[in-house]
Design a protein around this motif. Structure first.
Motif, PDB file in Angstrom:
ATOM      1  N   ASP A 137      12.631  51.541  13.114  1.00  0.00           N
ATOM      2  CA  ASP A 137      11.491  51.238  12.231  1.00  0.00           C
ATOM      3  C   ASP A 137      10.194  51.252  13.039  1.00  0.00           C
ATOM      4  N   SER A 138      10.204  50.599  14.204  1.00  0.00           N
ATOM      5  CA  SER A 138       8.975  50.533  14.995  1.00  0.00           C
ATOM      6  C   SER A 138       8.661  51.896  15.619  1.00  0.00           C
ATOM      7  N   LEU A 139       9.694  52.592  16.022  1.00  0.00           N
ATOM      8  CA  LEU A 139       9.485  53.901  16.639  1.00  0.00           C
ATOM      9  C   LEU A 139       8.809  54.873  15.666  1.00  0.00           C
ATOM     10  N   ILE A 140       9.283  54.877  14.414  1.00  0.00           N
ATOM     11  CA  ILE A 140       8.773  55.858  13.453  1.00  0.00           C
ATOM     12  C   ILE A 140       7.510  55.361  12.745  1.00  0.00           C
ATOM     13  N   TYR A 141       7.494  54.098  12.369  1.00  0.00           N
ATOM     14  CA  TYR A 141       6.396  53.603  11.528  1.00  0.00           C
ATOM     15  C   TYR A 141       5.407  52.704  12.263  1.00  0.00           C
ATOM     16  N   PRO A 190      13.445  44.953   1.887  1.00  0.00           N
ATOM     17  CA  PRO A 190      14.215  46.037   1.252  1.00  0.00           C
ATOM     18  C   PRO A 190      13.602  47.425   1.459  1.00  0.00           C
ATOM     19  N   VAL A 191      12.277  47.519   1.422  1.00  0.00           N
ATOM     20  CA  VAL A 191      11.654  48.842   1.562  1.00  0.00           C
ATOM     21  C   VAL A 191      11.876  49.391   2.970  1.00  0.00           C
ATOM     22  N   ARG A 192      11.700  48.518   3.954  1.00  0.00           N
ATOM     23  CA  ARG A 192      11.855  48.985   5.339  1.00  0.00           C
ATOM     24  C   ARG A 192      13.323  49.259   5.682  1.00  0.00           C
ATOM     25  N   VAL A 193      14.227  48.434   5.172  1.00  0.00           N
ATOM     26  CA  VAL A 193      15.649  48.691   5.439  1.00  0.00           C
ATOM     27  C   VAL A 193      16.094  49.977   4.722  1.00  0.00           C
ATOM     28  N   ALA A 194      15.575  50.177   3.508  1.00  0.00           N
ATOM     29  CA  ALA A 194      15.945  51.390   2.759  1.00  0.00           C
ATOM     30  C   ALA A 194      15.504  52.651   3.519  1.00  0.00           C
ATOM     31  N   ARG A 195      14.341  52.575   4.181  1.00  0.00           N
ATOM     32  CA  ARG A 195      13.893  53.740   4.973  1.00  0.00           C
ATOM     33  C   ARG A 195      14.888  54.053   6.085  1.00  0.00           C
ATOM     34  N   MET A 196      15.463  53.003   6.661  1.00  0.00           N
ATOM     35  CA  MET A 196      16.450  53.209   7.727  1.00  0.00           C
ATOM     36  C   MET A 196      17.764  53.750   7.160  1.00  0.00           C
ATOM     37  N   VAL A 197      18.126  53.271   5.961  1.00  0.00           N
ATOM     38  CA  VAL A 197      19.336  53.777   5.309  1.00  0.00           C
ATOM     39  C   VAL A 197      19.171  55.281   5.040  1.00  0.00           C
ATOM     40  N   PHE A 200      19.383  57.046   8.558  1.00  0.00           N
ATOM     41  CA  PHE A 200      20.726  57.056   9.147  1.00  0.00           C
ATOM     42  C   PHE A 200      21.740  57.794   8.272  1.00  0.00           C
ATOM     43  N   TYR A 201      21.643  57.595   6.945  1.00  0.00           N
ATOM     44  CA  TYR A 201      22.732  58.070   6.091  1.00  0.00           C
ATOM     45  C   TYR A 201      22.323  59.044   4.994  1.00  0.00           C
ATOM     46  N   GLY A 202      21.044  59.346   4.909  1.00  0.00           N
ATOM     47  CA  GLY A 202      20.598  60.332   3.935  1.00  0.00           C
ATOM     48  C   GLY A 202      20.561  59.834   2.500  1.00  0.00           C
ATOM     49  N   LEU A 203      20.863  58.559   2.255  1.00  0.00           N
ATOM     50  CA  LEU A 203      20.784  58.046   0.888  1.00  0.00           C
ATOM     51  C   LEU A 203      19.316  57.933   0.482  1.00  0.00           C
ATOM     52  N   GLU A 204      19.035  58.269  -0.769  1.00  0.00           N
ATOM     53  CA  GLU A 204      17.632  58.276  -1.215  1.00  0.00           C
ATOM     54  C   GLU A 204      17.464  57.358  -2.423  1.00  0.00           C
ATOM     55  N   GLY A 205      16.205  57.078  -2.747  1.00  0.00           N
ATOM     56  CA  GLY A 205      15.849  56.377  -3.985  1.00  0.00           C
ATOM     57  C   GLY A 205      16.601  55.076  -4.170  1.00  0.00           C
ATOM     58  N   GLN A 206      17.125  54.908  -5.428  1.00  0.00           N
ATOM     59  CA  GLN A 206      17.783  53.650  -5.777  1.00  0.00           C
ATOM     60  C   GLN A 206      19.036  53.411  -4.935  1.00  0.00           C
ATOM     61  N   ASP A 207      19.732  54.481  -4.577  1.00  0.00           N
ATOM     62  CA  ASP A 207      20.934  54.326  -3.734  1.00  0.00           C
ATOM     63  C   ASP A 207      20.579  53.656  -2.413  1.00  0.00           C
ATOM     64  N   ALA A 208      19.462  54.093  -1.843  1.00  0.00           N
ATOM     65  CA  ALA A 208      19.039  53.521  -0.560  1.00  0.00           C
ATOM     66  C   ALA A 208      18.628  52.064  -0.737  1.00  0.00           C
ATOM     67  N   ASP A 210      19.681  49.981  -3.082  1.00  0.00           N
ATOM     68  CA  ASP A 210      20.881  49.179  -3.359  1.00  0.00           C
ATOM     69  C   ASP A 210      21.624  48.867  -2.059  1.00  0.00           C
ATOM     70  N   MET A 211      21.768  49.889  -1.250  1.00  0.00           N
ATOM     71  CA  MET A 211      22.446  49.695   0.043  1.00  0.00           C
ATOM     72  C   MET A 211      21.654  48.705   0.900  1.00  0.00           C
ATOM     73  N   ALA A 212      20.339  48.863   0.915  1.00  0.00           N
ATOM     74  CA  ALA A 212      19.485  47.958   1.706  1.00  0.00           C
ATOM     75  C   ALA A 212      19.673  46.521   1.233  1.00  0.00           C
ATOM     76  N   ASN A 213      19.698  46.327  -0.076  1.00  0.00           N
ATOM     77  CA  ASN A 213      19.848  44.967  -0.600  1.00  0.00           C
ATOM     78  C   ASN A 213      21.201  44.362  -0.229  1.00  0.00           C
ATOM     79  N   ASP A 214      22.219  45.189  -0.188  1.00  0.00           N
ATOM     80  CA  ASP A 214      23.530  44.673   0.230  1.00  0.00           C
ATOM     81  C   ASP A 214      23.512  44.277   1.710  1.00  0.00           C
ATOM     82  N   ILE A 215      22.886  45.112   2.537  1.00  0.00           N
ATOM     83  CA  ILE A 215      22.803  44.782   3.966  1.00  0.00           C
ATOM     84  C   ILE A 215      22.004  43.485   4.147  1.00  0.00           C
ATOM     85  N   ILE A 216      20.902  43.377   3.409  1.00  0.00           N
ATOM     86  CA  ILE A 216      20.064  42.178   3.499  1.00  0.00           C
ATOM     87  C   ILE A 216      20.851  40.946   3.061  1.00  0.00           C
TER      88      ILE A 216
END
Ligand SMILES: [Zn+2]
Length: 415
Positions: A137-141, A190-197, A200-208, A210-216
């Motif tokens: 996150d820090s490296l890219i943003y 959630p927004v920053r974790v979703a960017r990492m999802v 790392f995994y190519g998931l986009e939009g709501q999928d990303a 949702d995954m971010a919220n589960d990790i959180i």
């Protein structure tokens, strides 16, 4: 800089898919799976969290491990010694008895920050690469002015001052390097974790999302993780340059030096708050000198090539922090601090081949201090290329078995 990075342990990857089933059912993976055995015995993950973990595993694309390793391996982000210890501890979660560490101060420190973290959650976050999300996150943003990337108040003035000294000390262009921090709190956004999802995994939009919220929810559900404030999320400091990058996400990034809250906490935790952060900064800035001088290239390959550039960064860094025109710190104080930090004990299954062994690192630092001490003009700073020439000559001595580690031992070769 090193090519291999945290969490690419093959065993972890191989066992990864069993997590989803290992946690909910005591019976499914069978006693032959060490991870299942360990997790069943030690993990206190609740049924609700197990359902969350199952959902995370199901959402991952089929090639998720390859995708993760591509992100983690490609970008020359070096792991700190304390991350190497953490990595060994995580590997030990999978195969108890492997990579036993210590006893060193770093070992005890890592134990202290893991003490209240559930091993099941630690395992999950490590295989997902989530312990490295703040890094990427820090490296890219991250930018040096960005509100989310400001150095902690207690370190801002000393690190910024040291950074300025280092920029002016060396004879190469370093004024375009941005100094910034990374904070573990991003792991609950959630927004920053979703960017990492997505990265790392190519998931986009709501999928990303949702995954971010589960990790959180996994992070927030584990009190030991302190909503991301646990140092395990930010245990490194590193230099980045986009030189040689071809990946579109990384190739246009600016030169950076990034300090994690976790590594600062670790240095403080082992009693190195005074000298530690400055010594680490000296090492990392030396990597930027190497980028500017094209010193990463040599006839060496693999671990030996990385060992050369790491020991050079130790030597150059110590030259800077002990030089009158640098920080002018006492060599004994500096070498002692470095010794505690490099001393990863017996769990150096990765760092020994790449960073150099603790003894080689001490030898390189001692030589750097000796070059300062042996100079007959204390105000003269050697051109970086001249210092490199001397370094290349002494390198075989630094890596020899039982190389001496005192400044005195290198006075004659440092002339
Ligand atoms: Zn390094």
């Amino acid at each position: 800089m090193k090519k291999t990075l945290a969490w690419s342990v093959t065993t972890v990857a191989a066992l990864a898919l069993s997590v989803g089933t290992a946690l909910p059912s005591q019976a499914s993976p069978g006693p032959s799976s060490p991870s299942a055995k360990y997790l069943n015995a030690k993990s206190n993950v609740s049924a609700k969290d197990q359902a969350t973990i199952d959902r995370i595993m199901k959402r991952l694309p089929a090639n998720w491990e390859t995708r993760r390793d591509n992100v983690l391996k490609k970008h020359n982000i070096e792991a700190s010694p304390v991350q190497d210890v953490l990595k060994a501890k995580v590997a030990n979660v999978i195969n108890p008895g492997d990579y036993e560490c210590g006893p060193t101060k770093l070992d005890a420190y890592v134990d202290s920050i893991l003490k209240d973290v559930d091993p099941g959650n630690l395992f999950l976050l490590s295989i997902l690469g989530a312990l490295d999300f703040p890094t990427y996150d820090s490296l890219i943003y991250g930018t040096s002015k960005g509100a989310d990337y400001q150095l902690p108040a207690a370190y801002k003035a000393p690190l910024t001052t040291t950074f300025g000294y280092a920029q002016r000390f060396w004879d190469v262009r370093l004024n375009d390097v941005q100094l910034m921090a990374m904070h573990g709190s991003m792991i609950t956004d959630p927004v920053r974790v979703a960017r990492m999802v997505t990265l790392f995994y190519g998931l986009e939009g709501q999928d990303a999302i949702d995954m971010a919220n589960d990790i959180i929810s996994v992070v927030k559900g584990d009190a030991g993780l302190q909503n991301g404030e646990n140092p395990i999320f930010t245990l490194n400091a590193f230099a980045f340059s986009a030189v040689g990058e071809t990946d579109p996400v990384f190739k246009n990034l600016k030169d950076k030096m990034i300090f994690g809250d976790g590594i600062l906490a670790a240095l403080k935790g082992i009693g190195l708050n005074q000298v530690g952060p400055k010594a680490v900064l000296g090492h990392e800035m030396s990597h930027h000198v190497q980028y500017e001088d094209n010193l990463f290239d040599s006839d060496l390959t693999g671990p030996e090539a990385t060992r050369r550039t790491e020991l050079m960064a130790d030597a150059f860094g110590t030259y800077f922090v002990t030089h009158k025109k640098g920080l002018g710190l006492g060599p004994n104080q500096v070498l002692q601090a470095q010794q505690s930090f490099y001393d990863v004990g017996d769990c150096q299954f990765d760092s020994s081949g790449h960073h150099g062994t603790p003894n080689q690192r001490r030898a390189a630092s001692a030589w750097g201090a000796a070059v300062v001490a042996a100079s007959n003009n204390p105000n003269k700073v050697l051109p970086s290329m001249s210092l490199d020439k001397k370094f290349e000559k002494v390198l075989p001595q630094l890596v020899a078995p039982d190389a001496p580690t005192s400044v005195k031992a290198y006075m004659s070769v440092a002339k």
